[in-house]
Design a protein around this motif. Structure first.
Motif, PDB file in Angstrom:
ATOM      1  N   GLY A 183      74.360  -4.540 152.481  1.00  0.00           N
ATOM      2  CA  GLY A 183      73.758  -3.734 153.537  1.00  0.00           C
ATOM      3  C   GLY A 183      74.445  -2.400 153.752  1.00  0.00           C
ATOM      4  N   ALA A 184      75.780  -2.378 153.640  1.00  0.00           N
ATOM      5  CA  ALA A 184      76.518  -1.119 153.825  1.00  0.00           C
ATOM      6  C   ALA A 184      76.156  -0.113 152.730  1.00  0.00           C
ATOM      7  CB  ALA A 184      78.019  -1.383 153.831  1.00  0.00           C
ATOM      8  N   LEU A 185      75.980  -0.611 151.504  1.00  0.00           N
ATOM      9  CA  LEU A 185      75.596   0.279 150.394  1.00  0.00           C
ATOM     10  C   LEU A 185      74.181   0.814 150.595  1.00  0.00           C
ATOM     11  CD1 LEU A 185      76.023   1.620 147.675  1.00  0.00           C
ATOM     12  CD2 LEU A 185      75.425  -0.548 146.562  1.00  0.00           C
ATOM     13  N   ILE A 186      73.266  -0.050 151.014  1.00  0.00           N
ATOM     14  CA  ILE A 186      71.890   0.404 151.270  1.00  0.00           C
ATOM     15  C   ILE A 186      71.886   1.478 152.359  1.00  0.00           C
ATOM     16  CG2 ILE A 186      69.627  -0.288 152.166  1.00  0.00           C
ATOM     17  CD1 ILE A 186      70.049  -3.016 150.790  1.00  0.00           C
ATOM     18  N   ALA A 187      72.643   1.242 153.437  1.00  0.00           N
ATOM     19  CA  ALA A 187      72.718   2.226 154.524  1.00  0.00           C
ATOM     20  C   ALA A 187      73.277   3.554 154.030  1.00  0.00           C
ATOM     21  CB  ALA A 187      73.559   1.681 155.673  1.00  0.00           C
ATOM     22  N   SER A 188      74.276   3.499 153.146  1.00  0.00           N
ATOM     23  CA  SER A 188      74.866   4.752 152.628  1.00  0.00           C
ATOM     24  C   SER A 188      73.880   5.487 151.710  1.00  0.00           C
ATOM     25  CB  SER A 188      76.184   4.472 151.907  1.00  0.00           C
ATOM     26  OG  SER A 188      75.973   3.844 150.659  1.00  0.00           O
ATOM     27  N   ILE A 189      73.070   4.739 150.953  1.00  0.00           N
ATOM     28  CA  ILE A 189      72.038   5.362 150.109  1.00  0.00           C
ATOM     29  C   ILE A 189      71.032   6.114 150.979  1.00  0.00           C
ATOM     30  CG2 ILE A 189      70.023   4.830 148.647  1.00  0.00           C
ATOM     31  CD1 ILE A 189      71.756   2.610 147.354  1.00  0.00           C
ATOM     32  N   LEU A 190      70.611   5.482 152.070  1.00  0.00           N
ATOM     33  CA  LEU A 190      69.667   6.127 152.989  1.00  0.00           C
ATOM     34  C   LEU A 190      70.302   7.351 153.655  1.00  0.00           C
ATOM     35  CD1 LEU A 190      68.197   2.913 154.660  1.00  0.00           C
ATOM     36  CD2 LEU A 190      67.091   4.338 152.929  1.00  0.00           C
ATOM     37  N   GLU A 191      71.550   7.208 154.071  1.00  0.00           N
ATOM     38  CA  GLU A 191      72.245   8.310 154.735  1.00  0.00           C
ATOM     39  C   GLU A 191      72.414   9.503 153.787  1.00  0.00           C
ATOM     40  OE1 GLU A 191      74.106  10.458 157.694  1.00  0.00           O
ATOM     41  OE2 GLU A 191      73.001   8.565 157.866  1.00  0.00           O
ATOM     42  N   ASN A 192      72.816   9.217 152.558  1.00  0.00           N
ATOM     43  CA  ASN A 192      73.063  10.301 151.596  1.00  0.00           C
ATOM     44  C   ASN A 192      71.782  10.986 151.142  1.00  0.00           C
ATOM     45  OD1 ASN A 192      75.802   9.761 151.708  1.00  0.00           O
ATOM     46  ND2 ASN A 192      75.783   8.400 149.926  1.00  0.00           N
ATOM     47  N   GLY A 193      70.649  10.282 151.275  1.00  0.00           N
ATOM     48  CA  GLY A 193      69.384  10.877 150.838  1.00  0.00           C
ATOM     49  C   GLY A 193      68.425  11.153 151.980  1.00  0.00           C
ATOM     50  N   LYS A 194      68.976  11.340 153.186  1.00  0.00           N
ATOM     51  CA  LYS A 194      68.148  11.473 154.394  1.00  0.00           C
ATOM     52  C   LYS A 194      67.050  12.531 154.288  1.00  0.00           C
ATOM     53  CE  LYS A 194      71.125  11.475 157.930  1.00  0.00           C
ATOM     54  NZ  LYS A 194      71.682  11.342 159.311  1.00  0.00           N
ATOM     55  N   GLU A 195      67.372  13.619 153.610  1.00  0.00           N
ATOM     56  CA  GLU A 195      66.385  14.709 153.517  1.00  0.00           C
ATOM     57  C   GLU A 195      65.151  14.294 152.718  1.00  0.00           C
ATOM     58  OE1 GLU A 195      68.758  14.913 149.825  1.00  0.00           O
ATOM     59  OE2 GLU A 195      69.247  14.600 151.940  1.00  0.00           O
ATOM     60  N   LYS A 196      65.271  13.235 151.909  1.00  0.00           N
ATOM     61  CA  LYS A 196      64.128  12.753 151.110  1.00  0.00           C
ATOM     62  C   LYS A 196      63.215  11.831 151.914  1.00  0.00           C
ATOM     63  CE  LYS A 196      65.728  14.578 147.227  1.00  0.00           C
ATOM     64  NZ  LYS A 196      66.247  13.799 146.108  1.00  0.00           N
ATOM     65  N   LEU A 197      63.612  11.481 153.129  1.00  0.00           N
ATOM     66  CA  LEU A 197      62.873  10.482 153.904  1.00  0.00           C
ATOM     67  C   LEU A 197      61.846  11.084 154.860  1.00  0.00           C
ATOM     68  CD1 LEU A 197      65.830   8.082 154.873  1.00  0.00           C
ATOM     69  CD2 LEU A 197      64.159   7.773 153.035  1.00  0.00           C
ATOM     70  N   GLU A 198      61.745  12.390 154.907  1.00  0.00           N
ATOM     71  CA  GLU A 198      60.888  13.042 155.908  1.00  0.00           C
ATOM     72  C   GLU A 198      59.433  12.599 155.831  1.00  0.00           C
ATOM     73  OE1 GLU A 198      61.412  17.257 156.005  1.00  0.00           O
ATOM     74  OE2 GLU A 198      63.566  17.111 156.413  1.00  0.00           O
ATOM     75  N   THR A 199      58.915  12.407 154.627  1.00  0.00           N
ATOM     76  CA  THR A 199      57.504  12.004 154.482  1.00  0.00           C
ATOM     77  C   THR A 199      57.349  10.527 154.131  1.00  0.00           C
ATOM     78  OG1 THR A 199      57.502  12.673 152.151  1.00  0.00           O
ATOM     79  CG2 THR A 199      56.818  14.323 153.776  1.00  0.00           C
ATOM     80  N   VAL A 200      58.452   9.792 154.082  1.00  0.00           N
ATOM     81  CA  VAL A 200      58.389   8.355 153.799  1.00  0.00           C
ATOM     82  C   VAL A 200      57.918   7.620 155.059  1.00  0.00           C
ATOM     83  CG1 VAL A 200      59.749   6.296 153.228  1.00  0.00           C
ATOM     84  CG2 VAL A 200      60.142   8.442 151.998  1.00  0.00           C
ATOM     85  N   LYS A 201      56.943   6.736 154.883  1.00  0.00           N
ATOM     86  CA  LYS A 201      56.357   6.039 156.030  1.00  0.00           C
ATOM     87  C   LYS A 201      56.973   4.659 156.264  1.00  0.00           C
ATOM     88  CE  LYS A 201      51.976   8.420 155.359  1.00  0.00           C
ATOM     89  NZ  LYS A 201      50.614   8.311 154.794  1.00  0.00           N
TER      90      LYS A 201
END
Length: 240
Positions: free
Chosen positions: A98-116
């Motif tokens: 879970g910590a690795l998944i959270a870090s992947i999301l955090e490091n790629g936050k700018e890619k999530l703007e249009t993700v639903k």
């Protein structure tokens, strides 16, 4: 397991991917999940992302063998760097901590703007993901717990929204640890998981009681005692 028949764990992940979503499967391994969804669930396009060369080559070979190279783009890169902004509607990440998944999301936050939607399956530390959702305004909308081959897995599904909505103010610590939906809909796997966790914590607590009383051991013991109380309280909650 192959592109025609997924494991129980990945079948559970797959059912939360919306039909016709443009999918990115991060840490795709053999690309079984995106291949299955493209073939069977109306997914028009998917990215299979892998950071390691071996799994990347395996995913590429499998996608080619399935005749899906025009609909699944296999890409090598770290986390969300394999996708372009605006390219994807839904992201799946399965089989990591879970910590690795959270870090992947955090490091790629700018890619999530249009993700639903995010569909995440941590092997351990689901609390790390729930905390990340809370801090980044992703609303947890569904949870599932299952057991396969003697291992327990949790699936967390989130969409942009009111991140605090699933939680009760006076039970937030418990719900972040164990899952608000899972607590309210307790099954035998949930109970088995947390009774096992409690047994492990009790063993560690006894070891700490016999160790020298340093600030670290005192703090660790208090942390374990707090978790044990949360689990005890949660398991008393009736099924809704």
């Amino acid at each position: 397991m192959n592109a025609e028949k997924l494991s129980m764990r990945l079948t559970a992940v797959a059912k939360y991917v919306p039909k016709e979503a443009r999918l990115a499967d991060i840490g795709s391994d053999h690309a079984y999940l995106p291949s299955f969804l493209v073939k069977n669930a109306g997914i028009p396009f998917a990215v299979a992302g892998e950071v390691a060369k071996g799994p990347y080559q395996s995913a590429k070979s499998n996608v080619m063998a399935e005749g899906l190279s025009d609909r699944i783009s296999v890409r090598m890169g770290d986390g969300l760097e394999v996708i372009e902004s605006g390219e994807i509607d839904c992201i799946t990440i399965a089989g990591m901590g879970g910590a690795l998944i959270a870090s992947i999301l955090e490091n790629g936050k700018e890619k999530l703007e249009t993700v639903k939607r995010l569909v995440l399956q941590p092997n351990i530390s689901a609390i790390s993901i729930r905390l990340w959702f809370l801090e980044n305004e992703w609303e947890l909308i569904a949870e599932e717990i299952l057991e396969e081959d003697g291992k327990t897995y949790e699936i967390l599904v989130a969409e942009k929204g009111n991140a605090k909505r699933p939680y009760q103010k006076n039970k937030m610590e418990m719900e972040l640890l164990m899952g608000p939906f899972l607590i309210q809909n307790q099954n035998e796997i949930f109970k088995k998981k947390w009774l096992s966790e409690s047994s492990n914590w009790e063993r560690v607590k006894k070891q700490l009681e016999n160790a020298a009383a340093t600030p670290e051991t005192v703090e660790k013991r208090k942390e374990i005692e707090d978790k044990l109380k949360l689990v005890e309280e949660a398991l008393k909650i009736e099924k809704s």
